[in-house]
Design an enzyme around this catalytic site. Structure first.
Site, PDB file in Angstrom:
ATOM      1  N   ASP A  20     -15.388  -0.549  -6.153  1.00  0.00           N
ATOM      2  CA  ASP A  20     -16.339  -0.961  -7.179  1.00  0.00           C
ATOM      3  C   ASP A  20     -17.768  -0.766  -6.674  1.00  0.00           C
ATOM      4  OD1 ASP A  20     -16.878  -2.410  -9.737  1.00  0.00           O
ATOM      5  OD2 ASP A  20     -17.781  -3.860  -8.373  1.00  0.00           O
ATOM      6  N   GLU A  55      -5.246   5.671   9.725  1.00  0.00           N
ATOM      7  CA  GLU A  55      -4.301   5.070  10.668  1.00  0.00           C
ATOM      8  C   GLU A  55      -2.938   4.855  10.019  1.00  0.00           C
ATOM      9  OE1 GLU A  55      -5.913   1.377  11.898  1.00  0.00           O
ATOM     10  OE2 GLU A  55      -7.752   2.225  12.749  1.00  0.00           O
TER      11      GLU A  55
END
Length: 560
Positions: free
Chosen positions: A226, A275
């Site tokens: 956002d 990751e």
């Protein structure tokens, strides 16, 4: 805080159920769920995560690839959940962390990915950090995590600068200090209940990297960011002067939006995301002056997608559409990112109503317009969007052809912009009315307890039940279009179209053996029959190698 974090479910192994298609996001169709208005699982009149979970088979059968959930975090709901009090908890109105876990697992079992909203520009004023900043007073380390400043004027009675809130009024609110005296001001680009974080403070970055890992460990497949163009403010927070301030999509870089420093944040976030297995993604809500600046957010070491608001704001006009399509593809190609296309969302007038009104009224419209014309254009615009190379976003209910509800009584409105004296019109409630599932019932199948915003009397005729299996219905058009898109290798991913000669007011392009023609005029237009008709948003006629494409109609052809 409304919930404790310690009971978070174990990492979600069900993510493996949707693995196997690298770069799935490059041509994905992603469906936006606005949880409070999608489905109510407990009968309290408010949509919730359990309601979403029970309707996941519908989304699978619709043919979308992923579901983006608007915020469901613990929040006082001053701005429909975009004021977050706890980023690691589910607000009780939507359920619990266990409900979130169950939703993610079931979505993965159905082959759907889950993208959650992240709100990093600001928190709620009930966030623990902000409450501590107020209590500790001026000069405290806690205040450094936000933008606290002394006021101007003899007694500090004037705001620190001339910035205005996107919701109208000053972007600053003065606090009462612990000793009861008027004190410093804090910055809030949105509502006063949404203080902006100071992203220059290292603790803010540390906290959000931890939040990312929390939800990635839960198994989410990505984040919609956002106000992705916010967060970083120009050094010294300079005045704007005579600059136009309230336009999100302006012509210049504002000192509070689209600052170059945001890209350093996203490079750090990308390292966290990488990751994790499963080809997870970031999507930017980035209102920028140009699509070329939007492309900066999707460079290879930053985010994966960015909403194409230039396309959303384009009128139903062939020349304008061709220009924005070309500019978008040209801007995304050098950074290797897919274009994204969107026609509606929870912040703008639904395109079935936007296209029902004269061009130039903007994305916030208070008029119903010509409903028949609006729906015809909306269907055509959808087929055009789904034919373009890249990824597409669908806002809940647009597959039903829902219009905006433009006659909501003032007493039921909840958009915070409505209650402020200036700024946005405050008519976002019109696109947030709960969607209809059945022909009858107290809320047309939304839930047993009615709906938090009133639904129109004709909503049942637009419901999923009424349109399922109905030839020519908008729902069946979406289902057919998404099925064709999934089946054909020459749709979806890619970075170019081959434009074909066409009359004024008509768009025609080829992608491999696929041809799309969109007639944006108010008259029927003769066009070559490019092969076998795959799909059309309206009735077309063919004879002697020529097709008559009706007004406001899009046709898909295949040469094979």
């Amino acid at each position: 805080m409304s919930q404790q974090h310690s009971a978070a479910p174990a990492p979600n192994s069900a993510v493996s159920a949707v693995e196997g298609r690298p770069d799935w996001w490059r041509d994905a169709v992603i469906y936006q769920v606005y949880p409070r208005s999608f489905a109510d699982g407990n009968g309290d009149g408010m949509g919730d995560l359990e309601g979403v979970r029970t309707r996941l088979p519908y989304l699978r059968d619709l043919g979308v690839d992923a579901v983006w959930l608007s915020p469901f975090y613990a929040s006082p709901q001053a701005d429909a959940g975009y004021d977050v009090a706890d980023y690691r908890a589910v607000d009780p109105m939507f359920g619990t962390l266990l409900d979130a876990d169950a939703l993610i697992r079931e979505a993965h079992a159905l082959g759907l990915r889950i993208i959650v909203d992240l709100v990093p520009n600001h928190s709620s004023d009930q966030y623990e950090w902000f409450k501590r900043a107020l209590a500790e007073g001026p000069g405290s380390p806690s205040r450094d995590r936000y933008h606290f400043r002394p006021g101007k004027g003899k007694n500090g009675e004037l705001p620190p600068n001339d910035w205005e809130s996107i919701f109208g009024g000053p972007a600053w609110t003065r606090v009462t200090e612990p000793d009861g005296t008027p004190g410093e001001w804090y910055l809030h680009l949105f509502a006063p209940e949404q203080p902006d974080f100071n992203w220059e403070h290292p603790a803010v970055g540390d906290e959000f990297r931890s939040i990312l890992r929390f939800w990635l460990d839960m198994g989410v497949d990505g984040f919609r960011i956002d106000v992705a163009h916010g967060m970083v403010k120009a050094e010294g927070l300079p005045d704007l002067g005579d600059h136009e301030q309230l336009t999100l999509l302006g012509n210049d870089v504002m000192p509070f939006f689209d600052q170059d420093g945001v890209h350093d944040i996203y490079r750090e976030w990308r390292l966290v995301l990488d990751e994790y297995s499963g080809d997870r993604i970031f999507v930017a809500e980035a209102w920028t002056p140009t699509v070329e600046r939007t492309a900066n957010y999707v460079r290879p070491d930053e985010l994966h997608q960015a909403f194409n608001f230039q396309y959303l704001a384009t009128h139903w006009d062939a020349a304008e559409l061709r220009t924005v399509v070309n500019r978008t593809l040209d801007a995304m190609r050098p950074v290797g990112a897919p274009a994204t296309w969107v026609l509606s969302n929870h912040d703008v007038t639904r395109h079935a109503t936007r296209f029902a009104n004269p061009a130039g009224l903007g994305t916030q419209i208070r008029l119903a317009g010509d409903r028949e014309v609006g729906l015809r254009r909306a269907r055509a615009a959808t087929l055009l969007m789904l034919a373009l190379p890249g990824s597409a976003y669908v806002y809940q209910g647009e597959e039903l052809g829902l219009p905006d509800v433009v006659d909501l009584p003032d007493e039921v409105r909840q958009d915070p912009a409505y209650f402020r004296g200036a700024g946005q019109d405050g008519f976002r409630d019109g696109c947030r009315v709960p969607i209809p599932w059945t022909r009858t019932g107290p809320s047309y199948g939304f839930g047993d307890g009615g709906s938090w915003l009133p639904q129109p009397a004709d909503w049942g005729g637009l419901s999923v039940e009424a349109q399922t299996g109905e030839p020519g219905s908008t729902l069946e058009l979406y289902r057919a279009a998404l099925a064709v898109r999934r089946e054909r290798a020459d749709l979806g991913a890619g970075d170019a179209v081959e434009w074909l000669r066409a009359p004024e007011g008509v768009l025609a392009f080829r992608r491999g053996e696929f041809v799309c023609v969109a007639n944006t005029t108010g008259e029927s237009v003769p066009m070559p029959a490019y092969g076998r008709v795959l799909l059309a948003s309206g009735e077309i006629t063919e004879a002697a190698g020529e097709a008559k494409v009706p007004a406001d109609t899009t046709v898909w052809w295949s040469a094979s």
